[in-house]
Design an enzyme around this catalytic site. Structure first.
Site, PDB file in Angstrom:
ATOM      1  N   ASP A  93      -7.530   8.450   8.887  1.00  0.00           N
ATOM      2  CA  ASP A  93      -7.254   7.416   7.425  1.00  0.00           C
ATOM      3  C   ASP A  93      -8.333   6.334   7.449  1.00  0.00           C
ATOM      4  OD1 ASP A  93      -5.642   7.159   4.774  1.00  0.00           O
ATOM      5  OD2 ASP A  93      -4.508   5.642   5.542  1.00  0.00           O
ATOM      6  N   GLY A 145       0.517  -1.072   0.260  1.00  0.00           N
ATOM      7  CA  GLY A 145       0.026   0.121   0.134  1.00  0.00           C
ATOM      8  C   GLY A 145       0.765   1.414  -0.080  1.00  0.00           C
ATOM      9  N   GLY A 188       3.774   0.820   2.353  1.00  0.00           N
ATOM     10  CA  GLY A 188       4.454   0.379   2.812  1.00  0.00           C
ATOM     11  C   GLY A 188       3.695  -1.355   2.637  1.00  0.00           C
TER      12      GLY A 188
END
Length: 441
Positions: free
Chosen positions: A297, A182, A185
């Site tokens: 997020d 992603g 990482g």
């Protein structure tokens, strides 16, 4: 080091905007933006966005009608250099990127001498992998009280790509296979050598040079977050660093994430089941918010679905990771990278000031995630990055019943309230949103 935007022509002539850290800056006719010029009819409501992370500075046109020009060339996105001239509508801005021994506030007012900057230029820096010297002016993320005699970790671009694509051994773990990649990482399935427990092992490489104090601060913040325990939140087990990368051993959830589920059944996923998933996410958020943590997020990719004897269980992953990583200065520019999977779920206020997102921002993102799971589409018709940023600031989401008519009207009303542009118009808490969603679970 800081970035200065001097207005040399137009309604705000003579004004200067000073940035000494990671920030965003939007120009347009809208009264909600940072440099509002409603009297300039040649500007679009949201004309262009500049993201600053000294010494880096990038401009993105937000789909303006009359265009944004840098040094007389019309641009969509460009990295700015000191001396560049930005023209939009009747206004012209000149960019200055300067080193400075003292930190300044956002209005250019010097701060006390004893308040250290959170990023500064230090002595010679070399790549910890290949020994290449860093270019002059490289930014160094530091702790709240930096000591520039401390060690600096930095990877050149070639080595950074290499460590991102090649697994770096982590003490006490053996790697079984890669689970996914992603924006932040790579995640591997790994096994703890002593206990035999399977874990999700996430490796992240800092995008900037990092002082030891910044690394320690980041790990301390994540250690605090790891103390949060809840059935609907993926548990952090332990963390550390290896060859320039951060690693996090997390609870392994064997099922898919909501992004994979939505892609497998676009626009047909059972509405009741989707609401159950969102209801569980809100239970996790309610617990986290009560402890003072905001995720910032929430998106389908970060909601993992496990199987238990009682049924499917939604778990929020990467809690606090993006906030801490970016907040300490270890990330690159937020809006210049690959953000297609994040911006459609981002609350409007996060575009205007991504450093200060309240729990209501998580509620917006949860609603956008539920909308996507039910409809198979984003809340807006287009998903080009520049268009979405403009839409977030100006447009209303497409009503969910236009996407999928069988959605109950009451559920559509809940989503509409949760997706309100003004945070004050949303539900006050995750618990309140969860109660509103309960009849549809």
């Amino acid at each position: 080091m800081h970035v200065i935007l001097d207005v040399v022509q137009g309604p705000r002539t003579g004004r200067s905007f000073v940035f000494d850290g990671h920030d965003t800056f939007i120009v347009g006719r809208s009264r909600l933006v940072h440099c509002a010029m409603p009297e300039d009819s040649a500007l679009s409501r949201d004309h262009f966005l500049i993201e600053v992370k000294p010494p880096r500075c990038e401009l993105r046109d937000l789909g303006s009608t009359n265009g944004t020009f840098v040094n007389d060339n019309r641009v969509d996105q460009v990295r700015l250099e000191s001396g560049d001239r930005i023209a939009a509508g009747q206004s012209v801005f000149v960019v200055r990127i300067e080193g400075h021994p003292r930190q300044t506030s956002g209005e250019g007012v010097p701060l006390p001498e004893d308040r250290p900057a959170n990023a500064a230029q230090v002595g010679p820096i070399v790549c910890m992998s290949c020994g290449t010297s860093a270019p002059s002016g490289v930014e160094v993320a530091s702790g709240s009280h930096p000591d520039f005699r401390e060690s600096i970790s930095w990877l050149c671009e070639a080595c950074r790509v290499d460590v991102a694509t090649t697994f770096q051994p982590v003490p006490h773990y053996t790697t079984l296979r890669e689970l996914g990649r992603g924006a932040m990482g790579v995640v591997y399935l790994a096994q703890h050598l002593q206990s035999g427990r399977k874990v999700a092992l996430k490796l992240i490489a800092p995008e900037t040079a990092a002082a030891r104090s910044a690394i320690d601060r980041f790990l301390r913040e994540m250690t605090v977050i790891s103390q949060m325990k809840h059935p609907n939140i993926v548990e952090y087990l332990e963390q550390g660093t290896t060859k320039g990368q951060f690693w996090f051993a997390m609870e392994y959830v064997s099922g898919p994430n909501l992004e994979e589920i939505a892609q497998a059944e676009p626009g047909t996923y059972p509405i009741l089941q989707a609401c159950r998933m969102a209801y569980q996410v809100l239970k996790g958020l309610e617990h986290a918010h009560s402890l003072g943590f905001v995720h910032r997020d929430v998106k389908p990719e970060n909601i993992l679905i496990g199987k238990t004897p009682a049924g499917l269980l939604a778990k929020i992953s990467d809690f606090g990771l993006a906030k801490s990583f970016r907040g300490i200065g270890l990330s690159g520019l937020t809006f210049s990278g690959e953000m297609r999977g994040t911006i459609p779920f981002m609350p409007p206020e996060q575009v205007l000031d991504f450093k200060k997102v309240l729990p209501s921002g998580d509620l917006y993102a949860t609603a956008a995630t539920l909308y996507y799971l039910i409809s198979g589409q984003f809340i807006y018709d287009q998903n080009a990055e520049g268009d979405v940023i403009r839409m977030l600031l100006e447009d209303q989401p497409v009503p969910i019943r236009d996407r999928r008519p069988e959605v109950p009207k009451g559920l559509a009303d809940v989503l509409q309230k949760c997706l309100a542009r003004d945070p004050a118009d949303r539900y006050p808490t995750a618990g309140d949103m969860r109660k509103a969603l309960r009849p549809y679970c």
